[in-house]
Write a protein that holds these residues in place. Structure first.
Motif, PDB file in Angstrom:
ATOM      1  N   THR A   1      -4.546  -5.180  12.764  1.00  0.00           N
ATOM      2  CA  THR A   1      -4.693  -4.396  11.543  1.00  0.00           C
ATOM      3  C   THR A   1      -3.688  -3.261  11.523  1.00  0.00           C
ATOM      4  N   VAL A   2      -3.430  -2.788  10.327  1.00  0.00           N
ATOM      5  CA  VAL A   2      -2.589  -1.608  10.141  1.00  0.00           C
ATOM      6  C   VAL A   2      -3.086  -0.856   8.911  1.00  0.00           C
ATOM      7  N   SER A   3      -3.153   0.477   9.033  1.00  0.00           N
ATOM      8  CA  SER A   3      -3.539   1.364   7.927  1.00  0.00           C
ATOM      9  C   SER A   3      -2.520   2.487   7.838  1.00  0.00           C
ATOM     10  N   PRO A   4      -1.847   2.632   6.694  1.00  0.00           N
ATOM     11  CA  PRO A   4      -0.885   3.730   6.558  1.00  0.00           C
ATOM     12  C   PRO A   4      -1.571   5.099   6.603  1.00  0.00           C
ATOM     13  N   LEU A   5      -0.886   6.063   7.202  1.00  0.00           N
ATOM     14  CA  LEU A   5      -1.304   7.469   7.187  1.00  0.00           C
ATOM     15  C   LEU A   5      -0.279   8.243   6.359  1.00  0.00           C
ATOM     16  N   CYS A   6      -0.754   8.994   5.393  1.00  0.00           N
ATOM     17  CA  CYS A   6       0.116   9.722   4.462  1.00  0.00           C
ATOM     18  C   CYS A   6      -0.205  11.207   4.505  1.00  0.00           C
ATOM     19  N   VAL A   7       0.713  12.010   3.965  1.00  0.00           N
ATOM     20  CA  VAL A   7       0.468  13.446   3.902  1.00  0.00           C
ATOM     21  C   VAL A   7       1.101  14.003   2.624  1.00  0.00           C
ATOM     22  N   VAL A   8       0.475  15.026   2.080  1.00  0.00           N
ATOM     23  CA  VAL A   8       1.054  15.770   0.965  1.00  0.00           C
ATOM     24  C   VAL A   8       2.227  16.560   1.525  1.00  0.00           C
ATOM     25  N   GLN A   9       3.349  16.579   0.812  1.00  0.00           N
ATOM     26  CA  GLN A   9       4.503  17.368   1.268  1.00  0.00           C
ATOM     27  C   GLN A   9       4.907  18.352   0.182  1.00  0.00           C
ATOM     28  N   LYS A  10       5.337  19.504   0.625  1.00  0.00           N
ATOM     29  CA  LYS A  10       5.881  20.526  -0.275  1.00  0.00           C
ATOM     30  C   LYS A  10       7.126  21.081   0.379  1.00  0.00           C
ATOM     31  N   ASN A  11       8.256  20.990  -0.324  1.00  0.00           N
ATOM     32  CA  ASN A  11       9.534  21.487   0.187  1.00  0.00           C
ATOM     33  C   ASN A  11       9.899  20.886   1.542  1.00  0.00           C
ATOM     34  N   GLY A  12       9.579  19.583   1.725  1.00  0.00           N
ATOM     35  CA  GLY A  12       9.940  18.891   2.955  1.00  0.00           C
ATOM     36  C   GLY A  12       9.061  19.215   4.144  1.00  0.00           C
TER      37      GLY A  12
ATOM     38  N   ASP B   1       0.856  -1.183   0.000  1.00  0.00           N
ATOM     39  CA  ASP B   1       0.000   0.000   0.000  1.00  0.00           C
ATOM     40  C   ASP B   1       0.893   1.235   0.000  1.00  0.00           C
ATOM     41  N   SER B   2       0.657   2.132  -0.928  1.00  0.00           N
ATOM     42  CA  SER B   2       1.490   3.326  -1.074  1.00  0.00           C
ATOM     43  C   SER B   2       0.666   4.597  -0.935  1.00  0.00           C
ATOM     44  N   CYS B   3       1.345   5.649  -0.505  1.00  0.00           N
ATOM     45  CA  CYS B   3       0.743   6.983  -0.503  1.00  0.00           C
ATOM     46  C   CYS B   3       0.522   7.418  -1.945  1.00  0.00           C
ATOM     47  N   ASN B   4      -0.280   8.447  -2.139  1.00  0.00           N
ATOM     48  CA  ASN B   4      -0.449   9.011  -3.480  1.00  0.00           C
ATOM     49  C   ASN B   4       0.910   9.497  -3.984  1.00  0.00           C
ATOM     50  N   PRO B   5       1.138   9.504  -5.301  1.00  0.00           N
ATOM     51  CA  PRO B   5       2.434   9.941  -5.829  1.00  0.00           C
ATOM     52  C   PRO B   5       2.849  11.313  -5.287  1.00  0.00           C
ATOM     53  N   GLY B   6       4.092  11.391  -4.799  1.00  0.00           N
ATOM     54  CA  GLY B   6       4.626  12.633  -4.253  1.00  0.00           C
ATOM     55  C   GLY B   6       4.351  12.833  -2.777  1.00  0.00           C
ATOM     56  N   ASP B   7       3.503  11.961  -2.175  1.00  0.00           N
ATOM     57  CA  ASP B   7       3.171  12.062  -0.756  1.00  0.00           C
ATOM     58  C   ASP B   7       4.019  11.076   0.039  1.00  0.00           C
ATOM     59  N   PHE B   8       4.103  11.286   1.360  1.00  0.00           N
ATOM     60  CA  PHE B   8       4.972  10.466   2.193  1.00  0.00           C
ATOM     61  C   PHE B   8       4.248   9.951   3.433  1.00  0.00           C
ATOM     62  N   LEU B   9       4.765   8.845   3.964  1.00  0.00           N
ATOM     63  CA  LEU B   9       4.205   8.144   5.118  1.00  0.00           C
ATOM     64  C   LEU B   9       4.535   8.895   6.406  1.00  0.00           C
ATOM     65  N   VAL B  10       3.497   9.109   7.251  1.00  0.00           N
ATOM     66  CA  VAL B  10       3.708   9.819   8.516  1.00  0.00           C
ATOM     67  C   VAL B  10       3.190   9.044   9.722  1.00  0.00           C
ATOM     68  N   GLY B  11       2.595   7.873   9.524  1.00  0.00           N
ATOM     69  CA  GLY B  11       2.109   7.125  10.672  1.00  0.00           C
ATOM     70  C   GLY B  11       1.194   5.988  10.295  1.00  0.00           C
ATOM     71  N   PHE B  12       0.469   5.474  11.320  1.00  0.00           N
ATOM     72  CA  PHE B  12      -0.409   4.323  11.149  1.00  0.00           C
ATOM     73  C   PHE B  12      -1.613   4.431  12.066  1.00  0.00           C
TER      74      PHE B  12
ATOM     75  N   TRP C   1       4.839  19.372   5.715  1.00  0.00           N
ATOM     76  CA  TRP C   1       3.472  18.888   5.511  1.00  0.00           C
ATOM     77  C   TRP C   1       2.650  19.980   4.837  1.00  0.00           C
ATOM     78  N   ALA C   2       1.854  19.594   3.865  1.00  0.00           N
ATOM     79  CA  ALA C   2       0.945  20.521   3.183  1.00  0.00           C
ATOM     80  C   ALA C   2      -0.472  19.963   3.317  1.00  0.00           C
ATOM     81  N   GLY C   3      -1.042  20.094   4.498  1.00  0.00           N
ATOM     82  CA  GLY C   3      -2.377  19.567   4.757  1.00  0.00           C
ATOM     83  C   GLY C   3      -2.355  18.539   5.869  1.00  0.00           C
TER      84      GLY C   3
ATOM     85  N   GLN D   1       7.668  15.895   9.871  1.00  0.00           N
ATOM     86  CA  GLN D   1       8.511  14.713   9.972  1.00  0.00           C
ATOM     87  C   GLN D   1       7.849  13.587   9.196  1.00  0.00           C
ATOM     88  N   PHE D   2       8.678  12.617   8.738  1.00  0.00           N
ATOM     89  CA  PHE D   2       8.207  11.503   7.929  1.00  0.00           C
ATOM     90  C   PHE D   2       8.827  10.208   8.451  1.00  0.00           C
ATOM     91  N   VAL D   3       8.165   9.077   8.211  1.00  0.00           N
ATOM     92  CA  VAL D   3       8.656   7.776   8.685  1.00  0.00           C
ATOM     93  C   VAL D   3       9.963   7.432   7.975  1.00  0.00           C
TER      94      VAL D   3
END
Length: 192
Positions: free
Chosen positions: A65-76, A44-55, A78-80, A113-115
């Protein structure tokens, strides 16, 4: 004529260099999957360009169970707000039709921060018991660590699954059935 051939060769070399540099930034690495050998494969992957930040996760005597949490990033940064991906495994209350005691949890890295790594403990049955998650900012100067909990059980093995230096998590992969059998990270370079 020689000049236009030379210019064309230089332009081709420049384009090749740009595409090689871009390809290096987009390189994806998979860490080892830690845990047992059972279960069906998942990824399971984040949307393209986004990064993993938790579960988000649930656990009884092991990780259900486990569910990835992702976030949009801009210039390193979080953007949202983080968003959730698919849930892998089965909630404790649905296994065997018995309402077993279980814990619901949600952990995420500190903002911006990112995983970067997982440390995984698994039991004698090859089921993931709990996971410690490491988070860093882009410069790797700030660190945050958290772990999932359980309602008992006993881990008997452990191992680490770090992203290569300069890469950050963009997803997870592993094995699952009723429980999480093994887990690892999918990593990519984050270019600020």
């Amino acid at each position: 004529m020689k000049r236009s051939v030379h210019c064309a060769a230089m332009a081709a070399a420049l384009l090749l260099g740009v595409s090689l540099a871009t390809g290096a930034r987009a390189e994806i690495t998979y860490t080892n999957e830690l845990g047992g050998k059972g279960g069906g494969h998942f990824e399971d992957s984040c949307n393209p360009g986004d990064f993993l930040v938790g579960f988000n996760w649930t656990a009884g005597k092991a990780l259900n169970t486990v569910s990835p949490l992702c976030v949009v990033q801009k210039n390193g940064k979080w953007a949202g707000q983080p968003y959730r991906r698919r849930t892998w495994g089965q909630p404790a209350e649905r296994i065997g039709g018995v309402a077993a005691p279980f814990i619901n949890g949600s952990h995420k890295c500190n903002p911006d921060q990112f995983v970067t790594a997982l440390h995984v403990w698994w039991d004698k049955f090859g089921i993931v018991h709990h996971v410690e998650v490491f988070c860093h900012d882009v410069s790797r100067s700030k660190k945050y660590v958290y772990q999932t909990d359980t309602q008992g059980g006993e881990p008997s093995h452990d191992g680490s699954a770090p992203c290569p230096t300069g890469q950050f998590g963009i997803g997870i992969h592993g094995g699952y059935g009723a429980l999480i059998d093994r887990i690892g990270l999918k990593c990519q370079t984050l270019a600020p």
